[in-house]
Write an enzyme that holds these catalytic residues in place. Structure first.
Site, PDB file in Angstrom:
ATOM      1  N   SER A  90       6.393  17.075 -28.036  1.00 16.73           N
ATOM      2  CA  SER A  90       6.587  17.070 -29.271  1.00 16.73           C
ATOM      3  C   SER A  90       6.693  18.198 -30.157  1.00 16.73           C
ATOM      4  O   SER A  90       7.476  19.272 -29.767  1.00 16.73           O
ATOM      5  CB  SER A  90       5.709  16.008 -29.925  1.00 16.73           C
ATOM      6  OG  SER A  90       5.945  15.483 -31.193  1.00 16.73           O
ATOM      7  N   ASP A 125      12.821   7.101 -28.135  1.00 10.90           N
ATOM      8  CA  ASP A 125      11.860   7.716 -28.855  1.00 10.90           C
ATOM      9  C   ASP A 125      12.548   7.930 -30.600  1.00 10.90           C
ATOM     10  O   ASP A 125      13.642   8.342 -30.746  1.00 10.90           O
ATOM     11  CB  ASP A 125      11.792   9.231 -28.516  1.00 10.90           C
ATOM     12  CG  ASP A 125      10.853   9.932 -29.170  1.00 10.90           C
ATOM     13  OD1 ASP A 125      10.357   9.741 -30.231  1.00 10.90           O
ATOM     14  OD2 ASP A 125      10.471  11.372 -28.584  1.00 10.90           O
ATOM     15  N   HIS A 160       7.849   7.852 -27.676  1.00 13.80           N
ATOM     16  CA  HIS A 160       7.656   9.098 -27.970  1.00 13.80           C
ATOM     17  C   HIS A 160       6.904   9.612 -26.809  1.00 13.80           C
ATOM     18  O   HIS A 160       7.114  10.817 -26.188  1.00 13.80           O
ATOM     19  CB  HIS A 160       7.083   9.202 -29.271  1.00 13.80           C
ATOM     20  CG  HIS A 160       6.826  10.669 -29.631  1.00 13.80           C
ATOM     21  ND1 HIS A 160       7.995  11.553 -29.636  1.00 13.80           N
ATOM     22  CD2 HIS A 160       5.639  11.528 -29.745  1.00 13.80           C
ATOM     23  CE1 HIS A 160       7.352  12.827 -29.828  1.00 13.80           C
ATOM     24  NE2 HIS A 160       6.190  12.629 -30.225  1.00 13.80           N
TER      25      HIS A 160
END
Length: 278
Positions: free
Chosen positions: A109, A225, A255
């Site tokens: 991320s 996501d 995610h």
């Protein structure tokens, strides 16, 4: 026997930065330097780190400034470069412990964005890089006025909270979402104006300079996501300068691909890539 240790170092901003290492039973085949995402912390990646430890890899992970057990205002920062510098400090600390082991960078991320920017300056110190749901693009391009306003707030009120993450987008596994919501080390407030402004600055750098990254890359993303846009991973895969690059987009996954019900498949893809590259 496999082991675990933790410690601190002085970060780029002068505060204490927490880090921890998961160690294999014998000398590591390689060291994985892991960088977590926004609002979370290194401990949330323990399952992946333990799995990699069982395969003979050491995993070293830090809590970024303002996250987890590290000092700093929650999800506040001075500059995105501080995240990059602290991740590099962890790499060099770990290299002192295992000077003969190759290193692989792994960013999830926002940590994927940290990793991409770190490679722009230090890719020669790594054997490869794995990006998980990297924050290279946003789901929607914000209007120019909104971007301008965030930049202004970043200067005038840098700690002002402006963006809230939706926990429901973390995983399709309700137990993972529940653990995230109830984790005292996860920041459940808004991300600061300075952090959001710096994220956009770092995204622009990663996009415009992607061709400068030439080491082996594995890019992973969940197709569903809602927190970081899979288009960012597709963009990187297209424009990276690396002759050895692989993109895997997992249909239906959210995610945190390492915490989805299908995580054994993702683990296997990482394991196979590491075995090939190393």
């Amino acid at each position: 026997m496999p082991g675990h240790r933790s410690g601190t170092f002085t970060g780029a901003r002068g505060g204490s930065v927490f880090y921890q290492c998961w160690l294999p039973a014998d000398d590591p085949r390689a060291v994985i330097v892991l960088v977590h995402g926004a609002a979370e912390h290194s401990g949330r990646h323990a399952r992946l780190a333990t799995h990699l430890g069982g395969l003979g890899y050491a995993v070293a992970a830090l809590d970024l400034d303002g996250h987890g057990r590290s000092d700093g205002g929650r999800c506040c920062l001075r500059s995105f470069d501080d995240y990059v510098d602290d991740a590099m400090t962890l790499s060099r600390l770990t290299r002192g412990d295992f000077p003969h082991a190759p290193q692989v960078l792994l960013g999830h991320s926002m940590g994927g964005l940290v990793a991409a920017n770190l490679l722009l300056a230090h890719q020669d110190e790594f054997a490869g890089c794995i990006l998980s749901a990297a924050a290279i693009m946003t789901q929607r391009d914000p209007p120019a006025f909104q971007l301008w306003l965030v930049r202004v707030l970043s200067r005038l009120a840098p700690r002002l909270g402006v963006l809230q993450l939706d926990a429901a987008g973390v995983s399709r596994d309700p137990d993972v979402v529940d653990a995230y919501v109830n984790d005292e080390l996860v920041h459940r407030g808004r991300m600061s104006a300075r952090l959001v402004a710096e994220l956009f600055r770092a995204m622009a750098a990663a996009q415009s300079r992607a061709a400068q990254i030439t080491l082996p890359m594995l890019i992973l993303h969940g197709a569903d996501d809602a927190m970081t846009d899979p288009r960012g991973s597709q963009y990187l895969h297209e424009y990276l300068g690396s002759p050895d690059k692989e993109l895997i987009v997992y249909p239906g996954l959210y995610h945190e691909i390492f915490n989805e019900p299908e995580h054994p498949v993702v683990f296997a893809d990482v394991e196979n890539w590491l075995a090939r590259v190393l």
